[in-house]
Design a protein around this motif. Structure first.
Motif, PDB file in Angstrom:
ATOM      1  N   ALA A  51      -5.096  -6.177  22.620  1.00  0.00           N
ATOM      2  CA  ALA A  51      -3.790  -6.177  22.430  1.00  0.00           C
ATOM      3  C   ALA A  51      -3.703  -7.331  20.693  1.00  0.00           C
ATOM      4  CB  ALA A  51      -2.385  -6.498  23.102  1.00  0.00           C
ATOM      5  N   LEU A  52      -4.175  -8.799  21.606  1.00  0.00           N
ATOM      6  CA  LEU A  52      -4.222  -9.798  20.537  1.00  0.00           C
ATOM      7  C   LEU A  52      -5.336  -9.585  19.428  1.00  0.00           C
ATOM      8  CD1 LEU A  52      -5.099 -12.502  23.158  1.00  0.00           C
ATOM      9  CD2 LEU A  52      -3.107 -12.453  21.449  1.00  0.00           C
ATOM     10  N   LYS A  53      -5.853  -8.761  19.908  1.00  0.00           N
ATOM     11  CA  LYS A  53      -7.025  -7.537  17.929  1.00  0.00           C
ATOM     12  C   LYS A  53      -5.585  -7.373  16.984  1.00  0.00           C
ATOM     13  CE  LYS A  53     -11.161  -6.205  16.639  1.00  0.00           C
ATOM     14  NZ  LYS A  53     -12.641  -6.242  17.315  1.00  0.00           N
ATOM     15  N   LYS A  54      -4.673  -6.613  18.006  1.00  0.00           N
ATOM     16  CA  LYS A  54      -4.193  -5.861  17.023  1.00  0.00           C
ATOM     17  C   LYS A  54      -3.553  -7.092  16.524  1.00  0.00           C
ATOM     18  CE  LYS A  54      -1.178  -1.420  17.413  1.00  0.00           C
ATOM     19  NZ  LYS A  54       0.078  -2.365  17.200  1.00  0.00           N
ATOM     20  N   GLN A  55      -2.922  -7.654  17.275  1.00  0.00           N
ATOM     21  CA  GLN A  55      -1.955  -8.511  16.464  1.00  0.00           C
ATOM     22  C   GLN A  55      -2.897  -9.322  15.234  1.00  0.00           C
ATOM     23  OE1 GLN A  55       0.267 -11.590  18.897  1.00  0.00           O
ATOM     24  NE2 GLN A  55      -0.163 -10.076  20.445  1.00  0.00           N
ATOM     25  N   LEU A  56      -4.067  -9.642  15.557  1.00  0.00           N
ATOM     26  CA  LEU A  56      -4.619  -9.836  13.878  1.00  0.00           C
ATOM     27  C   LEU A  56      -4.490  -8.958  13.258  1.00  0.00           C
ATOM     28  CD1 LEU A  56      -7.346 -12.009  17.158  1.00  0.00           C
ATOM     29  CD2 LEU A  56      -5.817 -13.320  14.725  1.00  0.00           C
ATOM     30  N   ALA A  57      -5.316  -7.902  13.642  1.00  0.00           N
ATOM     31  CA  ALA A  57      -5.196  -7.082  11.836  1.00  0.00           C
ATOM     32  C   ALA A  57      -4.057  -7.226  11.876  1.00  0.00           C
ATOM     33  CB  ALA A  57      -5.609  -5.381  12.964  1.00  0.00           C
ATOM     34  N   GLU A  58      -2.908  -6.747  12.317  1.00  0.00           N
ATOM     35  CA  GLU A  58      -1.621  -7.345  11.645  1.00  0.00           C
ATOM     36  C   GLU A  58      -1.071  -8.344  10.521  1.00  0.00           C
ATOM     37  OE1 GLU A  58       0.773  -5.927  15.463  1.00  0.00           O
ATOM     38  OE2 GLU A  58      -0.019  -4.294  14.856  1.00  0.00           O
ATOM     39  N   GLY A  59      -2.126  -9.527  10.991  1.00  0.00           N
ATOM     40  CA  GLY A  59      -1.594 -11.194   9.996  1.00  0.00           C
ATOM     41  C   GLY A  59      -1.222 -11.910  11.108  1.00  0.00           C
ATOM     42  N   ALA A  60      -1.077 -12.036  12.608  1.00  0.00           N
ATOM     43  CA  ALA A  60      -1.324 -13.018  12.569  1.00  0.00           C
ATOM     44  C   ALA A  60      -2.415 -14.266  12.762  1.00  0.00           C
ATOM     45  CB  ALA A  60      -0.407 -13.198  14.617  1.00  0.00           C
ATOM     46  N   LYS A  61      -2.243 -15.486  12.651  1.00  0.00           N
ATOM     47  CA  LYS A  61      -3.129 -16.820  13.000  1.00  0.00           C
ATOM     48  C   LYS A  61      -4.039 -16.972  13.826  1.00  0.00           C
ATOM     49  CE  LYS A  61      -1.475 -18.534   8.926  1.00  0.00           C
ATOM     50  NZ  LYS A  61      -1.597 -17.679   7.822  1.00  0.00           N
ATOM     51  N   PHE A  62      -5.474 -16.692  14.011  1.00  0.00           N
ATOM     52  CA  PHE A  62      -5.829 -17.246  15.035  1.00  0.00           C
ATOM     53  C   PHE A  62      -6.193 -18.174  15.844  1.00  0.00           C
ATOM     54  CE2 PHE A  62      -9.815 -16.948  17.413  1.00  0.00           C
ATOM     55  CZ  PHE A  62     -10.560 -16.090  17.814  1.00  0.00           C
ATOM     56  N   GLY A  63      -4.999 -19.172  14.979  1.00  0.00           N
ATOM     57  CA  GLY A  63      -5.439 -20.498  16.058  1.00  0.00           C
ATOM     58  C   GLY A  63      -4.065 -20.330  16.439  1.00  0.00           C
ATOM     59  N   ASP A  64      -2.935 -20.128  16.050  1.00  0.00           N
ATOM     60  CA  ASP A  64      -1.780 -19.530  16.484  1.00  0.00           C
ATOM     61  C   ASP A  64      -1.399 -18.998  17.861  1.00  0.00           C
ATOM     62  OD1 ASP A  64      -0.667 -20.902  14.801  1.00  0.00           O
ATOM     63  OD2 ASP A  64       0.583 -19.269  13.480  1.00  0.00           O
ATOM     64  N   LEU A  65      -2.769 -17.454  17.862  1.00  0.00           N
ATOM     65  CA  LEU A  65      -2.231 -17.132  19.198  1.00  0.00           C
ATOM     66  C   LEU A  65      -3.660 -17.356  20.470  1.00  0.00           C
ATOM     67  CD1 LEU A  65      -3.398 -12.978  17.835  1.00  0.00           C
ATOM     68  CD2 LEU A  65      -0.808 -14.001  18.233  1.00  0.00           C
ATOM     69  N   ALA A  66      -4.732 -18.229  19.636  1.00  0.00           N
ATOM     70  CA  ALA A  66      -5.794 -18.988  20.397  1.00  0.00           C
ATOM     71  C   ALA A  66      -4.494 -20.068  21.450  1.00  0.00           C
ATOM     72  CB  ALA A  66      -6.398 -19.244  19.671  1.00  0.00           C
ATOM     73  N   ARG A  67      -3.876 -20.940  21.017  1.00  0.00           N
ATOM     74  CA  ARG A  67      -2.597 -21.906  21.184  1.00  0.00           C
ATOM     75  C   ARG A  67      -1.946 -21.364  22.483  1.00  0.00           C
ATOM     76  NH1 ARG A  67      -3.954 -24.875  16.684  1.00  0.00           N
ATOM     77  NH2 ARG A  67      -2.717 -23.530  15.650  1.00  0.00           N
ATOM     78  N   LYS A  68      -1.474 -20.247  21.847  1.00  0.00           N
ATOM     79  CA  LYS A  68      -0.522 -18.917  23.015  1.00  0.00           C
ATOM     80  C   LYS A  68      -1.173 -18.545  23.821  1.00  0.00           C
ATOM     81  CE  LYS A  68       3.617 -16.625  22.424  1.00  0.00           C
ATOM     82  NZ  LYS A  68       4.177 -16.143  21.815  1.00  0.00           N
ATOM     83  N   HIS A  69      -1.906 -17.831  23.918  1.00  0.00           N
ATOM     84  CA  HIS A  69      -2.803 -16.988  24.958  1.00  0.00           C
ATOM     85  C   HIS A  69      -4.241 -17.481  25.393  1.00  0.00           C
ATOM     86  CE1 HIS A  69       0.266 -14.490  24.230  1.00  0.00           C
ATOM     87  NE2 HIS A  69      -0.129 -14.032  23.258  1.00  0.00           N
ATOM     88  N   SER A  70      -4.850 -18.009  25.309  1.00  0.00           N
ATOM     89  CA  SER A  70      -6.170 -18.120  25.308  1.00  0.00           C
ATOM     90  C   SER A  70      -6.400 -19.395  26.623  1.00  0.00           C
ATOM     91  CB  SER A  70      -6.967 -19.640  24.569  1.00  0.00           C
ATOM     92  OG  SER A  70      -8.298 -19.744  25.018  1.00  0.00           O
ATOM     93  N   LEU A  71      -7.220 -19.130  27.757  1.00  0.00           N
ATOM     94  CA  LEU A  71      -7.461 -19.441  28.514  1.00  0.00           C
ATOM     95  C   LEU A  71      -8.297 -20.660  28.259  1.00  0.00           C
ATOM     96  CD1 LEU A  71      -7.339 -16.684  31.584  1.00  0.00           C
ATOM     97  CD2 LEU A  71      -5.346 -17.710  31.058  1.00  0.00           C
ATOM     98  N   CYS A  72      -8.740 -21.035  27.957  1.00  0.00           N
ATOM     99  CA  CYS A  72      -9.579 -21.849  27.550  1.00  0.00           C
ATOM    100  C   CYS A  72      -9.440 -23.562  26.465  1.00  0.00           C
ATOM    101  CB  CYS A  72     -11.134 -21.498  26.403  1.00  0.00           C
ATOM    102  SG  CYS A  72     -12.383 -22.130  25.823  1.00  0.00           S
ATOM    103  N   PRO A  73     -10.093 -24.725  27.578  1.00  0.00           N
ATOM    104  CA  PRO A  73      -9.491 -25.330  27.152  1.00  0.00           C
ATOM    105  C   PRO A  73      -9.540 -25.899  25.870  1.00  0.00           C
ATOM    106  CG  PRO A  73     -10.707 -26.206  28.711  1.00  0.00           C
ATOM    107  CD  PRO A  73     -11.185 -24.544  28.177  1.00  0.00           C
ATOM    108  N   SER A  74     -10.406 -25.278  25.023  1.00  0.00           N
ATOM    109  CA  SER A  74     -10.388 -25.323  23.256  1.00  0.00           C
ATOM    110  C   SER A  74      -8.995 -24.539  22.674  1.00  0.00           C
ATOM    111  CB  SER A  74     -11.684 -24.205  22.751  1.00  0.00           C
ATOM    112  OG  SER A  74     -11.008 -23.201  23.206  1.00  0.00           O
ATOM    113  N   ALA A  75      -8.369 -24.301  23.340  1.00  0.00           N
ATOM    114  CA  ALA A  75      -7.052 -23.457  23.422  1.00  0.00           C
ATOM    115  C   ALA A  75      -6.160 -24.298  22.073  1.00  0.00           C
ATOM    116  CB  ALA A  75      -5.930 -23.162  23.947  1.00  0.00           C
ATOM    117  N   LYS A  76      -6.094 -25.762  22.918  1.00  0.00           N
ATOM    118  CA  LYS A  76      -5.125 -26.275  22.361  1.00  0.00           C
ATOM    119  C   LYS A  76      -5.615 -26.646  20.918  1.00  0.00           C
ATOM    120  CE  LYS A  76      -7.423 -30.374  25.141  1.00  0.00           C
ATOM    121  NZ  LYS A  76      -7.859 -29.444  26.642  1.00  0.00           N
TER     122      LYS A  76
END
Length: 92
Positions: free
Chosen positions: A19-44
């Motif tokens: 679902a996130l990859k689809k959002q990226l294909a539609e123009g979402a910014k990688f960093g924005d999705l990472a901050r919002k959804h990633s479980l890794c400490p690197s999300a911030k």
């Protein structure tokens, strides 16, 4: 020793990653999705893992980072941590 700079988004399920990859294909910014959804400490940091050498990450992750084209989003890729979307910014 080869090194790379990569971003990633880590989620629990393949469906979430797709679902996130689809959002990226539609123009979402990688960093924005990472901050919002990633479980890794690197999300911030927008999923930014910084620079690392071959062998510092788990094999499945290394295989993508050091073997697939840079600047494309690859995945979903499964590791023991969950499902990743991976974007390699540079390699040397």
């Amino acid at each position: 020793m080869a090194s790379a700079h990569a971003l990633h988004i880590l989620v629990k399920t393949r469906a979430e990653a797709e679902a996130l990859k689809k959002q990226l294909a539609e123009g979402a910014k990688f960093g924005d999705l990472a901050r919002k959804h990633s479980l890794c400490p690197s999300a911030k940091k927008g999923g930014d893992l910084g620079e690392f050498r071959r062998g510092q990450m788990v094999p499945a992750f290394d295989k993508v980072v050091f073997g697939k084209p840079t600047l494309d989003v690859h995945g979903p890729e499964k590791t023991q941590f969950g499902w990743h979307l991976i974007k390699t910014l540079s390699r040397r």
